[in-house]
Design a protein around this motif. Sequence first.
Motif, mmCIF file in Angstrom:
data_model
loop_
_atom_site.group_PDB
_atom_site.id
_atom_site.type_symbol
_atom_site.label_atom_id
_atom_site.label_comp_id
_atom_site.label_asym_id
_atom_site.label_seq_id
_atom_site.Cartn_x
_atom_site.Cartn_y
_atom_site.Cartn_z
ATOM 1 N N ILE A 132 -151.668 -113.655 20.955
ATOM 2 C CA ILE A 132 -150.428 -113.495 20.202
ATOM 3 C C ILE A 132 -149.825 -114.834 19.792
ATOM 4 N N LEU A 133 -150.089 -115.886 20.527
ATOM 5 C CA LEU A 133 -149.507 -117.185 20.238
ATOM 6 C C LEU A 133 -150.277 -117.973 19.182
ATOM 7 N N ARG A 134 -151.399 -117.443 18.733
ATOM 8 C CA ARG A 134 -152.224 -118.110 17.710
ATOM 9 C C ARG A 134 -151.648 -117.788 16.328
ATOM 10 N N PRO A 135 -151.407 -118.790 15.499
ATOM 11 C CA PRO A 135 -150.874 -118.519 14.165
ATOM 12 C C PRO A 135 -151.930 -117.910 13.246
ATOM 13 N N CYS A 136 -151.479 -117.090 12.326
ATOM 14 C CA CYS A 136 -152.394 -116.480 11.362
ATOM 15 C C CYS A 136 -152.823 -117.486 10.301
ATOM 16 N N CYS A 137 -151.935 -118.423 9.990
ATOM 17 C CA CYS A 137 -152.219 -119.367 8.902
ATOM 18 C C CYS A 137 -152.021 -120.810 9.380
ATOM 19 N N PRO A 162 -153.560 -110.298 8.756
ATOM 20 C CA PRO A 162 -152.205 -110.842 8.905
ATOM 21 C C PRO A 162 -151.182 -109.812 9.394
ATOM 22 N N THR A 163 -151.447 -108.531 9.159
ATOM 23 C CA THR A 163 -150.474 -107.508 9.563
ATOM 24 C C THR A 163 -150.416 -107.335 11.076
ATOM 25 N N SER A 164 -151.426 -107.820 11.793
ATOM 26 C CA SER A 164 -151.405 -107.672 13.248
ATOM 27 C C SER A 164 -151.037 -108.976 13.963
ATOM 28 N N GLY A 190 -144.362 -109.679 13.698
ATOM 29 C CA GLY A 190 -143.685 -110.359 14.802
ATOM 30 C C GLY A 190 -142.207 -110.034 14.833
ATOM 31 N N TRP A 191 -141.562 -110.137 13.664
ATOM 32 C CA TRP A 191 -140.137 -109.803 13.608
ATOM 33 C C TRP A 191 -139.905 -108.331 13.919
ATOM 34 N N GLN A 192 -140.816 -107.467 13.477
ATOM 35 C CA GLN A 192 -140.680 -106.036 13.778
ATOM 36 C C GLN A 192 -140.752 -105.794 15.283
ATOM 37 N N ALA A 193 -141.647 -106.493 15.964
ATOM 38 C CA ALA A 193 -141.760 -106.342 17.425
ATOM 39 C C ALA A 193 -140.481 -106.800 18.122
ATOM 40 N N VAL A 194 -139.924 -107.916 17.675
ATOM 41 C CA VAL A 194 -138.668 -108.416 18.265
ATOM 42 C C VAL A 194 -137.536 -107.453 17.946
ATOM 43 N N TYR A 195 -137.470 -106.998 16.702
ATOM 44 C CA TYR A 195 -136.425 -106.058 16.301
ATOM 45 C C TYR A 195 -136.505 -104.772 17.117
#
Length: 146
Positions: free
Chosen positions: A77-82, A107-109, A122-127
């Motif tokens: 999870i800590l690995r950036p997509c880009c 990128p969606t995961s 990521g923001w959806q998970a935090v939200y």
Amino acid sequence: MELQPVGCLPAFTIPDSYEKCNDTVNVLTTIHNLLLTLAVEELNLESGESAFVRLHMYDAFMSAIKKHEDETGTSDILRPCCPGITSNYSCGEVENGVKKYSVCTDPTSAFFWDWVHPTQAGWQAVYSVLRSSTANPFQREFWGSF
């Protein structure tokens, strides 16, 4: 609003191959958030009411990260997509017409887009964590004093 666990941003997890948060940076973030808490409490005392609240982004991010790790069994999870192809480059950089970044296959995961920004997922998970804690206004796990 508190700071998120800054030590979990990909920019600070590079030395550990994105496998764990940087505890030193997170301690500094916790100190910042504690000072913010004290300042908000002082403002509320001065105003005579609980006009100011804190949004516990640190706890929400950590819960979202933990939930993802528990569900997937990976610390990816800590690995950036880009990421940039090296730490000298960032997402979107081009040099002499050559891309100096790569984009993950899904990128969606991904939780993080680049070195510091969460993705929509990521923001959806935090939200989702914040929403569940604010559904009941008396549940104060992620909200400061009212």
